[in-house]
Design a protein around this motif. Sequence first.
Motif, PDB file in Angstrom:
ATOM      1  N   UNK A 188      44.655  31.904  36.164  1.00 33.40           N
ATOM      2  CA  UNK A 188      44.175  32.760  35.090  1.00 33.40           C
ATOM      3  C   UNK A 188      42.821  32.211  34.648  1.00 33.40           C
ATOM      4  N   UNK A 189      41.793  33.043  34.669  1.00 31.60           N
ATOM      5  CA  UNK A 189      40.436  32.594  34.389  1.00 31.60           C
ATOM      6  C   UNK A 189      39.897  33.351  33.181  1.00 31.60           C
ATOM      7  N   UNK A 190      39.489  32.636  32.143  1.00 34.15           N
ATOM      8  CA  UNK A 190      38.968  33.271  30.936  1.00 34.15           C
ATOM      9  C   UNK A 190      37.482  33.574  31.085  1.00 34.15           C
ATOM     10  N   UNK A 191      37.138  34.860  31.027  1.00 32.55           N
ATOM     11  CA  UNK A 191      35.751  35.338  31.049  1.00 32.55           C
ATOM     12  C   UNK A 191      34.904  34.633  32.114  1.00 32.55           C
ATOM     13  N   UNK A 192      35.215  34.891  33.389  1.00 31.60           N
ATOM     14  CA  UNK A 192      34.442  34.255  34.464  1.00 31.60           C
ATOM     15  C   UNK A 192      32.986  34.723  34.437  1.00 31.60           C
ATOM     16  N   UNK A 193      32.099  33.873  34.887  1.00 29.35           N
ATOM     17  CA  UNK A 193      30.679  34.244  34.964  1.00 29.35           C
ATOM     18  C   UNK A 193      30.510  35.449  35.873  1.00 29.35           C
ATOM     19  N   UNK A 194      29.463  36.224  35.621  1.00 38.12           N
ATOM     20  CA  UNK A 194      29.190  37.432  36.395  1.00 38.12           C
ATOM     21  C   UNK A 194      29.191  37.116  37.885  1.00 38.12           C
ATOM     22  N   UNK A 195      29.983  37.895  38.634  1.00 36.07           N
ATOM     23  CA  UNK A 195      30.017  37.743  40.082  1.00 36.07           C
ATOM     24  C   UNK A 195      30.961  36.684  40.602  1.00 36.07           C
ATOM     25  N   UNK A 196      31.691  35.995  39.710  1.00 38.78           N
ATOM     26  CA  UNK A 196      32.582  34.918  40.162  1.00 38.78           C
ATOM     27  C   UNK A 196      34.065  35.251  39.968  1.00 38.78           C
ATOM     28  N   UNK A 197      34.382  36.433  39.456  1.00 41.08           N
ATOM     29  CA  UNK A 197      35.776  36.778  39.161  1.00 41.08           C
ATOM     30  C   UNK A 197      36.609  36.841  40.443  1.00 41.08           C
ATOM     31  N   UNK A 198      37.820  36.279  40.427  1.00 44.27           N
ATOM     32  CA  UNK A 198      38.672  36.289  41.616  1.00 44.27           C
ATOM     33  C   UNK A 198      39.294  37.658  41.904  1.00 44.27           C
ATOM     34  N   UNK A 199      39.235  38.580  40.941  1.00 44.64           N
ATOM     35  CA  UNK A 199      39.726  39.947  41.130  1.00 44.64           C
ATOM     36  C   UNK A 199      39.140  40.789  40.006  1.00 44.64           C
ATOM     37  N   UNK A 200      39.514  42.054  39.976  1.00 45.12           N
ATOM     38  CA  UNK A 200      39.127  42.886  38.831  1.00 45.12           C
ATOM     39  C   UNK A 200      40.348  43.322  38.038  1.00 45.12           C
ATOM     40  N   UNK A 201      41.401  42.507  38.087  1.00 47.68           N
ATOM     41  CA  UNK A 201      42.606  42.730  37.286  1.00 47.68           C
ATOM     42  C   UNK A 201      42.464  41.935  35.993  1.00 47.68           C
ATOM     43  N   UNK A 202      42.271  42.652  34.893  1.00 46.63           N
ATOM     44  CA  UNK A 202      41.948  42.028  33.613  1.00 46.63           C
ATOM     45  C   UNK A 202      43.154  41.995  32.688  1.00 46.63           C
ATOM     46  N   UNK A 203      43.265  40.913  31.923  1.00 44.97           N
ATOM     47  CA  UNK A 203      44.320  40.778  30.918  1.00 44.97           C
ATOM     48  C   UNK A 203      44.012  41.716  29.765  1.00 44.97           C
TER      49      UNK A 203
END
Length: 295
Positions: A188-203
């Motif tokens: 679970x990643x809180x507010x990843x930097x632009x372009x670094x998100x592991x998916x586009x499934x948001x809490x």
Amino acid sequence: MRKVKKAIIPAAGLGTRFLPATKAMPKEMLPIVDKPTIQYIVEEAVASGIEEIIIVTGKGKRAIEDHFDHAWELEQNLLEKDKLDILEKVRYSSNLADIHYIRQKEPKGLGHAVWCARNFIGDEPFAVLLGDDIVQSETPCLRQLLDQYDETLSSVIGVQTVPNEETHRYGIIDPAAQEGRRYQVNNFVEKPSMGTAPSNLAIMGRYILTPEIFRFLDRQEKGAGGEIQLTDAIQQLNQIQRVFAYDFEGKRYDVGEKAGFVKTTIEFALQNEEIKDEILSFLEQSLTIYRVKNS
């Protein structure tokens, strides 16, 4: 199996996105047509089977308590004037649920707000509902998560897909195995930097959590924005017991920022039988005038 009977609704934020309107009024009391946003959240919890709710408030939030309390003078006035339909609506909010309150004395983040309710929760699994997200669905959003908890006996986090360019605004999951709409989660990643998100499934502001989460919230560790983040504690919880994500069904409305709040108000107004025709006519006229002015 321990049933989930309690819910936390954090409502201690400063509402800076809506200033100056929220200088003296809690943002949770801003109305969507004729109902404050926090009432939609409480109604969802109750419809999902929650029996007790604790609202975590802050300075200047007394209006929330007043809204869910009886207003004897107002009720008597409505009764004397035979305005029984309005009286029923006023009394409805007072009788919705068994609601408790605790104050978050310092704005230290969502994780800290949840931690403030630890004594109310005790050693029981519990729900968390955030007031910035209203969800319309055939089965209440929280009920969907509770059904998943009943199957897995594990923490379950509500998620939905967001555009890639918006992932930096949310907590994001790094999904592993998928079974239907349910995901096992690597991280679970809180507010990843632009372009670094592991998916586009948001809490998306709905959680079922086991009480072990307080073991990590007790550490008061600061994360993104210098605040105590709930997502960080969930990531730590995921290291010692399974935490699932569930892509819930329903339309989610973001009422935590101006454009989303206005769009939600318009859409809910168009669902209101009493005013929908008038609002639709107004919108059509306004759009015509706007196009003429900008042609």
